[in-house]
Design a protein around this motif. Structure first.
Motif, mmCIF file in Angstrom:
data_model
loop_
_atom_site.group_PDB
_atom_site.id
_atom_site.type_symbol
_atom_site.label_atom_id
_atom_site.label_comp_id
_atom_site.label_asym_id
_atom_site.label_seq_id
_atom_site.Cartn_x
_atom_site.Cartn_y
_atom_site.Cartn_z
ATOM 1 N N LEU A 96 0.823 -1.204 0.000
ATOM 2 C CA LEU A 96 0.000 0.000 0.000
ATOM 3 C C LEU A 96 0.857 1.255 0.000
ATOM 4 O O LEU A 96 0.565 2.226 -0.707
ATOM 5 N N LEU A 97 1.909 1.251 0.804
ATOM 6 C CA LEU A 97 2.787 2.420 0.875
ATOM 7 C C LEU A 97 3.518 2.669 -0.442
ATOM 8 O O LEU A 97 3.815 3.811 -0.780
ATOM 9 N N LEU A 98 3.797 1.603 -1.180
ATOM 10 C CA LEU A 98 4.463 1.744 -2.472
ATOM 11 C C LEU A 98 3.492 2.063 -3.610
ATOM 12 O O LEU A 98 3.921 2.340 -4.723
ATOM 13 N N GLY A 99 2.192 1.995 -3.342
ATOM 14 C CA GLY A 99 1.205 2.285 -4.380
ATOM 15 C C GLY A 99 0.940 1.119 -5.312
ATOM 16 O O GLY A 99 0.499 1.310 -6.451
ATOM 17 N N ASN A 100 1.164 -0.081 -4.856
ATOM 18 C CA ASN A 100 0.952 -1.278 -5.658
ATOM 19 C C ASN A 100 -0.546 -1.525 -5.834
ATOM 20 O O ASN A 100 -1.286 -1.637 -4.856
ATOM 21 N N ALA A 101 -0.979 -1.626 -7.081
ATOM 22 C CA ALA A 101 -2.401 -1.824 -7.355
ATOM 23 C C ALA A 101 -2.886 -3.187 -6.868
ATOM 24 O O ALA A 101 -4.026 -3.317 -6.413
ATOM 25 N N ARG A 102 -2.047 -4.196 -6.946
ATOM 26 C CA ARG A 102 -2.453 -5.525 -6.472
ATOM 27 C C ARG A 102 -2.638 -5.550 -4.960
ATOM 28 O O ARG A 102 -3.523 -6.237 -4.450
ATOM 29 N N ALA A 103 -1.827 -4.820 -4.240
ATOM 30 C CA ALA A 103 -2.003 -4.733 -2.787
ATOM 31 C C ALA A 103 -3.326 -4.055 -2.459
ATOM 32 O O ALA A 103 -4.030 -4.470 -1.530
ATOM 33 N N TRP A 110 -8.364 2.460 -11.612
ATOM 34 C CA TRP A 110 -7.724 3.569 -12.322
ATOM 35 C C TRP A 110 -6.231 3.326 -12.527
ATOM 36 O O TRP A 110 -5.664 3.749 -13.527
ATOM 37 N N ARG A 111 -5.575 2.634 -11.602
ATOM 38 C CA ARG A 111 -4.145 2.355 -11.761
ATOM 39 C C ARG A 111 -3.903 1.415 -12.929
ATOM 40 O O ARG A 111 -2.978 1.615 -13.724
ATOM 41 N N PHE A 112 -4.734 0.383 -13.068
ATOM 42 C CA PHE A 112 -4.580 -0.530 -14.195
ATOM 43 C C PHE A 112 -4.903 0.177 -15.509
ATOM 44 O O PHE A 112 -4.236 -0.063 -16.519
#
Length: 135
Positions: free
Chosen positions: A69-76, A124-126
């Motif tokens: 989450l802190l890294l902005g990972n869409a899968r997380a 939106w990230r994907f």
């Protein structure tokens, strides 16, 4: 007959939405963690149970996802949508107990907002990544 694919939104449209949904999801995430910490440390009647065990059980699912989450990972964020449903259920159940109704409604509301914002961030990230790849 194949259906024509809907065009992806522009990067200018996606960027502010990505930032806002990520910020809101992080705020709700940390608010939920803080709510659980404060409740268990200050207000909860644990009937002799060890506080650290209860905190570990309650916070472990959330803390596992924290680095992503802190890294902005869409899968997380996508996995967070699954995990946060447990906290929503716990909150709704606690809301009907008069001694824990404030915790319950707070937990249910925070988890609902967290679910929605994490879901929007994932979508939106994907889309953003697909648009960057030239699709």
């Amino acid at each position: 007959m194949a259906k024509k694919a809907k065009p992806l939104p522009s990067l200018d449209w996606l960027q502010p939405r990505l930032n806002a949904s990520r910020l809101l999801s992080l705020l709700c995430y940390f608010a939920l963690v803080l709510l659980l910490l404060v409740w268990d440390l200050v207000f909860a009647d644990l009937h002799g149970a060890r506080t650290w065990v209860i905190l570990l059980i309650e916070l472990a699912p959330l803390l596992i996802l924290a680095p992503g989450l802190l890294l902005g990972n869409a899968r997380a964020h996508a996995w967070l949508c699954f995990v946060v449903n447990l906290y929503f259920i716990k909150g709704v159940l606690a809301a009907f107990d008069p001694s824990r109704s404030v915790l319950g409604w707070s937990e249910a509301l925070l988890s609902l907002v967290l679910f929605c914002t994490a879901l929007l961030y994932t979508r939106w990230r994907f889309q953003y990544d697909r648009k960057l790849a030239g699709e």
